[in-house]
Design a protein around this motif. Structure first.
Motif, PDB file in Angstrom:
ATOM      1  N   GLU A  49      55.705 -25.852  -1.667  1.00  9.13           N
ATOM      2  CA  GLU A  49      56.252 -26.216  -0.364  1.00  9.13           C
ATOM      3  C   GLU A  49      57.425 -27.170  -0.555  1.00  9.13           C
ATOM      4  O   GLU A  49      57.481 -27.906  -1.539  1.00  9.13           O
ATOM      5  N   ASN A  96      50.770 -38.895  10.796  1.00  6.87           N
ATOM      6  CA  ASN A  96      49.723 -37.890  10.636  1.00  6.87           C
ATOM      7  C   ASN A  96      49.634 -36.992  11.871  1.00  6.87           C
ATOM      8  O   ASN A  96      49.438 -35.775  11.761  1.00  6.87           O
ATOM      9  N   TRP A  97      49.792 -37.568  13.044  1.00  5.05           N
ATOM     10  CA  TRP A  97      49.774 -36.797  14.303  1.00  5.05           C
ATOM     11  C   TRP A  97      50.815 -35.685  14.251  1.00  5.05           C
ATOM     12  O   TRP A  97      50.531 -34.523  14.534  1.00  5.05           O
ATOM     13  N   VAL A 100      50.307 -33.131  11.024  1.00  5.36           N
ATOM     14  CA  VAL A 100      49.114 -32.280  11.033  1.00  5.36           C
ATOM     15  C   VAL A 100      48.894 -31.671  12.418  1.00  5.36           C
ATOM     16  O   VAL A 100      48.950 -30.457  12.593  1.00  5.36           O
ATOM     17  N   LYS A 101      48.706 -32.520  13.423  1.00  5.97           N
ATOM     18  CA  LYS A 101      48.339 -32.015  14.749  1.00  5.97           C
ATOM     19  C   LYS A 101      49.509 -31.260  15.402  1.00  5.97           C
ATOM     20  O   LYS A 101      49.367 -30.106  15.806  1.00  5.97           O
ATOM     21  N   ASN A 104      50.218 -28.064  13.382  1.00  7.78           N
ATOM     22  CA  ASN A 104      49.259 -26.967  13.587  1.00  7.78           C
ATOM     23  C   ASN A 104      49.330 -26.394  14.990  1.00  7.78           C
ATOM     24  O   ASN A 104      49.137 -25.196  15.186  1.00  7.78           O
ATOM     25  N   ARG A 108      53.899 -24.695  13.657  1.00  5.29           N
ATOM     26  CA  ARG A 108      53.463 -23.492  12.937  1.00  5.29           C
ATOM     27  C   ARG A 108      53.529 -22.263  13.840  1.00  5.29           C
ATOM     28  O   ARG A 108      53.882 -21.172  13.395  1.00  5.29           O
TER      29      ARG A 108
ATOM     30  N   ALA B  47      43.865 -38.662  19.407  1.00  4.28           N
ATOM     31  CA  ALA B  47      43.690 -37.302  18.887  1.00  4.28           C
ATOM     32  C   ALA B  47      42.258 -36.804  19.105  1.00  4.28           C
ATOM     33  O   ALA B  47      41.982 -35.633  18.842  1.00  4.28           O
ATOM     34  N   GLU B  49      39.518 -37.426  17.504  1.00  5.14           N
ATOM     35  CA  GLU B  49      38.956 -36.956  16.238  1.00  5.14           C
ATOM     36  C   GLU B  49      38.234 -38.100  15.543  1.00  5.14           C
ATOM     37  O   GLU B  49      38.590 -39.266  15.728  1.00  5.14           O
ATOM     38  N   SER B  65      42.789 -40.481   6.067  1.00  5.40           N
ATOM     39  CA  SER B  65      43.809 -40.953   5.129  1.00  5.40           C
ATOM     40  C   SER B  65      44.455 -42.249   5.626  1.00  5.40           C
ATOM     41  O   SER B  65      44.886 -43.083   4.820  1.00  5.40           O
ATOM     42  N   VAL B  66      44.504 -42.457   6.949  1.00  4.78           N
ATOM     43  CA  VAL B  66      45.029 -43.723   7.485  1.00  4.78           C
ATOM     44  C   VAL B  66      44.076 -44.867   7.121  1.00  4.78           C
ATOM     45  O   VAL B  66      44.507 -45.960   6.729  1.00  4.78           O
ATOM     46  N   VAL B 100      45.193 -31.399   4.265  1.00  4.57           N
ATOM     47  CA  VAL B 100      45.995 -30.438   5.021  1.00  4.57           C
ATOM     48  C   VAL B 100      45.765 -29.023   4.489  1.00  4.57           C
ATOM     49  O   VAL B 100      45.280 -28.143   5.197  1.00  4.57           O
ATOM     50  N   ASN B 104      43.114 -26.543   6.075  1.00  6.43           N
ATOM     51  CA  ASN B 104      43.576 -25.370   6.826  1.00  6.43           C
ATOM     52  C   ASN B 104      43.103 -24.060   6.211  1.00  6.43           C
ATOM     53  O   ASN B 104      42.825 -23.099   6.924  1.00  6.43           O
ATOM     54  N   ARG B 108      38.473 -25.518   7.663  1.00  8.38           N
ATOM     55  CA  ARG B 108      38.564 -25.094   9.050  1.00  8.38           C
ATOM     56  C   ARG B 108      37.930 -23.711   9.247  1.00  8.38           C
ATOM     57  O   ARG B 108      37.285 -23.453  10.249  1.00  8.38           O
TER      58      ARG B 108
END
Lengths: 222, 222
Positions: A49, A96-97, A100-101, A104, A108, B47, B49, B65-66, B100, B104, B108
Motif C-alpha cells: 500500500e 483513527n476516525w 478507519v471509520k 471504511n 472505500r 464512534a 465502539e 491503539s489510542v 486495519v 478488515n 470482521r
C-alpha cells in the motif's frame, strides 16, 4: 533526497504529503501503482500500500498514520499531535476516525469503487457500495461541521493531524466531484481554511489521466 | 479505580486489556453492549465502539491503539513501542496491520458475522464473508509464522504492541474455534509464548453466554 511513494487520490498518501509539507520537510514524490508492484516495493511495505516514505539513508516508513507519528518523533518543530495528553488523545482519536471509520464507510465505497477500480482496471463499480458511501458521507460531513462549529480546528485550538487526515479524505472526494458543499456550510468554512494553507498547494495541482476535477476543486474561494 | 469499557470478544478491547496488564496498571472492566449504548457512552466515544479507558479523574481514552499510545506517554516503565525509531516504526506498522488489514480481511468476516451479529441480535451470518475470512486467515497465519520464525517477537527482539495486537485478534478467533493450529506451527509456537504470559490469564477465563470455547483455548500446552 527523501522519496514518498504515493498515489494522487490515496487519502493516506495525501495525509503524508500534508504532514511533510506542514513541517517544511522537502521530499520528492514517485507514483507507485500498487496493483503492479513487485518485490522491491513489497520489501518497503509488505501490505503493498501507499504511502511509503523512504529517507535518504534508506529507512522506510509505511502508512499515513505511521509516517505522522514518525515525523513527530524524528523531526523537531511544532507538534501536529498536540501538547497535552488530552490533546494527543483527541488528535489520535480523530486520526483513527478518518483512517478507519471514514475510510471504511465513505472513501472505500466512493474512491475505491469509482477511482481505484478504474485506474487499476480491476472490477466494475458496485452501485450499492456507492450509494452507501454517499449516505455515510452526509453523516460524516455533519460531524465535521459540528466539530468545526465548536472548535477552532477539528481536534481543538490548533491545527493537528486530525485536520490533515480529514482534509486528505475530503480533497480526494472533492477531486471527483462527490462533495455537495452547499449542504455542509460549517465543514466548508473549515475546509476553506485548510485548503488555503501553503501545504495544500501541491494537492490542488494534482492531475490524473481520465479524471477532470470540478472547477471549484482548485478554487480557494469556492 | 480506572475503568475499561469493553466486550470480551473485541480484539481492540483485548489489546487494551493486554496493554494495561503488561504494564501492571490495575483496572476494572465493564461490559459495554455498544449496540444498546446511549448518550453517556457516546460522550466517551462518538464512534460508539469499545474499548474506552476512563481514568479515575475522568479522562476518557477511546480505541485500542489510542490507548496503547496513551499508556506509553502517560506511564513510566518498559516501552511496548520500542526504543529506536526503526523499532517504533515496525511496531506501529504491525499494530496498524492487525487493527486495519487483519481486522478488515479476517476478524470482521469471522467475529463480525459469527459473534457480533449473534450477540447483538442484528442480522444473520453471511456465508460469503465467512469463507473469505477463512481464506484470508490462512495467509495471515503464514505471515505471522514467517515473522516469528525470523525474529524473537513479531516486531523484533522484544515483546511489543505488535505481539499484543496480533494475539488479541487470534485469541478471539481461537475462542470460537476458528484457528487450525496444526497448519501453522511457527505461529503456534509464538502464540504459546504470548499465551503463557501473566497478562493473558484474564482473557483465558472469559465467558460468553451461548459460546463454548474449544478445550485447547485455555490450555497453555495446546
Amino acid at each position: 533526497m527523501r522519496i514518498l511513494y504515493h498515489l494522487p487520490l490515496s487519502p493516506q498518501s495525501r495525509l503524508a504529503r500534508l504532514s511533510l509539507s506542514e513541517r517544511r520537510i522537502p521530499f520528492e514524490t514517485r507514483v507507485e501503482n500498487v496493483w503492479e508492484s513487485g518485490e522491491d516495493f513489497l520489501a518497503l511495505n509488505p501490505a503493498r500500500e501507499v504511502p511509503v516514505l523512504v529517507e535518504e539513508y534508506g529507512l522506510a516508513v509505511p502508512g499515513g498514520s505511521v509516517i505522522a507519528e514518525y515525523l513527530e518523533e524524528a523531526y523537531t518543530g511544532a507538534t501536529l499531535l498536540g501538547h497535552t495528553l488530552e490533546e494527543r488523545i483527541e488528535t489520535r482519536r480523530l486520526l483513527n476516525w478518518f483512517d478507519v471509520k471514514f475510510h471504511n464507510e465513505v472513501s472505500r465505497n466512493l474512491l475505491g469503487e469509482k477511482v481505484d477500480k478504474r485506474i487499476s482496471g480491476r472490477g466494475t463499480p458496485d452501485g450499492t457500495a456507492i450509494r452507501a458511501g454517499y449516505a455515510n458521507l452526509r453523516f460524516h460531513l455533519d460531524y465535521i461541521g459540528w466539530l468545526s462549529e465548536t472548535r477552532a480546528w477539528l481536534g481543538g485550538a490548533q491545527l493537528t493531524y486530525a485536520d490533515l487526515a480529514a482534509a486528505a479524505h475530503l480533497s480526494c472526494l472533492d477531486f471527483i466531484g462527490d462533495i455537495d458543499w452547499s449542504r455542509a456550510p460549517f465543514a466548508k468554512d473549515w475546509y476553506a481554511r485548510v485548503k488555503s494553507r501553503p501545504s495544500f498547494r501541491a494537492l490542488l495541482h494534482d492531475k490524473l489521466p481520465g479524471f477532470t476535477p470540478p472547477p471549484y476543486y482548485m478554487d480557494l474561494d469556492f
